[in-house]
Scaffold this active site. Sequence first.
Site, short mmCIF file in Angstrom:
data_model
loop_
_atom_site.label_atom_id
_atom_site.label_comp_id
_atom_site.label_asym_id
_atom_site.label_seq_id
_atom_site.Cartn_x
_atom_site.Cartn_y
_atom_site.Cartn_z
N ARG A 89 -14.40 12.62 13.51
CA ARG A 89 -15.18 11.44 13.16
C ARG A 89 -15.80 10.74 14.35
O ARG A 89 -16.92 10.24 14.27
CB ARG A 89 -14.27 10.45 12.43
N ALA A 101 2.27 3.07 2.34
CA ALA A 101 3.44 3.10 3.21
C ALA A 101 4.52 2.16 2.67
O ALA A 101 5.70 2.53 2.59
CB ALA A 101 3.05 2.70 4.63
N GLY A 128 0.85 -1.18 0.00
CA GLY A 128 0.00 0.00 0.00
C GLY A 128 0.89 1.23 0.00
O GLY A 128 2.08 1.16 -0.30
N HIS A 177 -13.58 1.41 10.40
CA HIS A 177 -12.88 2.03 9.28
C HIS A 177 -11.36 2.02 9.38
O HIS A 177 -10.67 1.87 8.39
CB HIS A 177 -13.37 3.48 9.19
N ARG A 179 -8.34 9.42 14.51
CA ARG A 179 -7.63 10.00 13.38
C ARG A 179 -8.48 11.05 12.68
O ARG A 179 -9.68 10.84 12.49
CB ARG A 179 -7.27 8.89 12.38
#
Lengths: 663, 282
Positions: A292, A8, A6, A360, A408
């Site tokens: 969030r 990273a 991905g 998520h 986050r």
Amino acid sequence: MVIGGGLAGLAATMKLAELGIDVDLMSLTPVKRSHSVCAQGGINSCNDATRQLGDNEWKHFDDTVYGGDFLQHQPPVKEMAYWAPKVIDLMDRLGVTFNRTPEGFLYRRRFGGTLYKRTAFAGATTGQQLLYALDEQVRRWECEGKVTKYEFWDFLGPILDDSGACRGCLGQDLVSMEIRAFPADAVILATGGCGLIYGRSTMSMVCTGSAVSRAFQAGAKYGNGEFIQVHPTAIPGADKLRLMSESARGEGGRVWVPKKAQDPRSPKDIPESERYYFLEERYPEYGNLVPRDIATREIFDICVNDGLSVEAGRQCVYLDLTHIDPQELTRKLGGILGIYEKFQGVDPRFTPMKIFPAVHYSMGGLWADYERTAEGGLQIGSPRNHVTNIPALYAVGECDYQYHGGNRLGANSLLSCIFSGLIVAPGIENLLASQEKTAADQTGSLYASAVRQAQQQHDDLLKRSGGGENPYLLHQQLGDVMTKAATVVRNNAQLDDAIETVNELAARAEKCSLSDSGNWTNQNVVFTKSLLDMFPIAKTILKGARQRDECRGAHYKPAFEMPSLKSDEAAERRREAEAWCDRFEQNIDKWLKSTVATWNGEQPDIVYEDVDTSLIPPRPRLYGLVGAEEIDQVWKERQRNRDKSAGGNGAAKSGDVKEPAAT
Amino acid sequence: MGSTNGNGKPEFITVRILRQDGPGQESYWERHQVPYEPELNVISLLQKVAAQARSVDGKQVAPVCWDCNCLEEVCGACTMLVNGKTRQSCSALVDRLLEDNSNEIELRPMTKFPVIRDLMVDRGRVFQALKKVQAWIPVDTYYDMGPGPRIARKEQEQAYPLSECMSCGCCLEACPQYTKVELTQQDGESAEDFEARKAKAYDHAFIGAHAISQAVLFNSHPTGKGNADDRVDALTAPGGIQLCGNAQNCVAVCPKHIPLTTSIARAGRAATVRGLKRFFDA
């Protein structure tokens, strides 16, 4: 050796290759199909436009730690915020098709938890576009012979030498089922989140957390497991809960429910006066763009406790874009509107979407170290950056526990993934230069015996018979338990039950019978292995949540919630605010600590680690609380007194955050 | 299948799957039945098929093998032939499929790529083509060098759809000129030698619409233009754009509606210009 392709993993791979280091890159899937493609909304940095409105890197840093409820070590976060503009510049140079202003600059939109338009984006497929740019660079290095890809390979665990240092890893070819040892001087895990522990989530099918679990079971520590982000807006589905990006709200989307429960009228026939825009009413400053965790709790609350779900049979609220020009929507959000239309058969440009929260992102992950500079940033090039407690085993991206603390902020994950991938590379360069022994000096028997052992386990699993448990059904049950006990609202009785149930399921999983005992592309055995490895992480999430008797970020236990102020009378209200702040201070002493788990073979053992909050002192997170002003005032007075008695330069320590003169 | 549950929906969904145990082996059809639920997609059907691991005649069978990841049609992994049509199985909604054919749903692996097992195929050739056309921006370094070139909104709006290509292979499956290349590892041949032999064979066969479109994308970028000639040369090498028969199937099946034929036309013009230039330079 890099595990995971991905953002990273690819960022680390290309940077290592640029530094002249040969890289093997292992991934469950062709790297271009990694889960980063699902990221939609964008990537944050302060920028020329926001700077003129008073924004700077320090404020981005501050928003990130405030949004994360101060649970992250601050030096890595500070460094990330200061690198953010450079990361976006790099991605821009790599050809990412960011949306443009009419003059040709990068367009920016606003995301949750900030008042500035920091977020650069490429339609609503930003993660996909960023991933492709990095995938292309890694392909370029592959052509030059610096990178060798092992796609459709499963990481089975690190290989440790007698001193406990990582000297390579085990991998299994998902097609031929061959198990092989990969000697390496350093191994970087960039294997993402663990959403599949919850059954259905917004995560992709590879996000089982098994790679991280295998490192955990080999002795790596796991931090802040209980902090799981539940995204406020997703589209419920039978196989997956598909993300509906925060950018929908960033571009003006409004969340509402009919004031009359389950109003049978079509949403367009419900007049404004009969709609309840509950986020806007409850949080006038941030409106639909509260962080969030808060948006999620409010949506959950309005459906579960207030009974105002749009539908009777299932829980959902409206996310409404229909007041915005459809062409503008296509330009800025085309990708996600297409997803909604494809999977729901309704065009969200003209009909409000129905959405509900879904698991998520894992803020927690493998514990990772860092080296702090005197100014409170990261010592770039230090081999300590991102190393786990196992020497030469590193963790970057979503699978580490840095950067996001208790919650986050939107559009910070793409940033943390690329940033951590880029900065791990110079540290590894220095590690390799200083290593006395390399993987090439190891005796072959270290690798041969590791392969033998893994092969034995694999063969035993294939041959196992008579247990009769079905791994797919056990997975569903695990997902149900975890979703019920360890998502939006948590309470101790339910967590105790869940721990018991998960222990039972773990025992039953040891009795899984395979319906495929062959040795060619056997997805059945691969899935069963990943299921077995979900349990250590699931237990860590539950135990961390059970023990943490407070509310912080995404971890919400109503029994330990800090109350709103009740009195209307000034003196009494002041007294309540004082009491509130007393309790807040006590809570900081007790709980402003990272959960750090180690695996004892059966269960996680948990200790708590102090958090480096030396740059921005913790302060109450008061979004929308009744009495916020009084509490804020009391808190600032106390902070000033503390600064005075400390006698130092209070600029960086003051409750009002200012960028210190030195930076 | 006559029985329904009263609201016009069938009680069971029958899925007919073309299976194959390994490369080079015979393929065979197998039927599975799954209880009807609303709002399923093909992936959730396959998950249920894997969980029951029993065919319609009650026989215990190995779970069907397939490739998938994101389940929201952005990763490109789960491409297969659903009722004969090449598409992502995640966005193939069962209720829609039943409207077309209430009797059964048919799943087959893509035909232009070697089958690994069941519905899973080896699409390594798709990525090999991206190497051939150097589908990347050749930046000097990953150190901070300030922002990239300023790009007009109009150019971004042209480039963005091309950059949405997820290498899923639909355009290749539908292309009459794109034919299957399947090699087998020979006795005594090392894995590396086999990979090299495959890469060579792939390079000589038709490159396909997706890679042509990527070449156009990078050739239109201010920095990517720097090696535009290399990409055009790759497109005119054996297996290149000259093999395109202009059937226009690619653009019709692309799940992202990428203007592939426009890209092919642009690449064709660039190839002509480059050819003329070479002619006169010589």
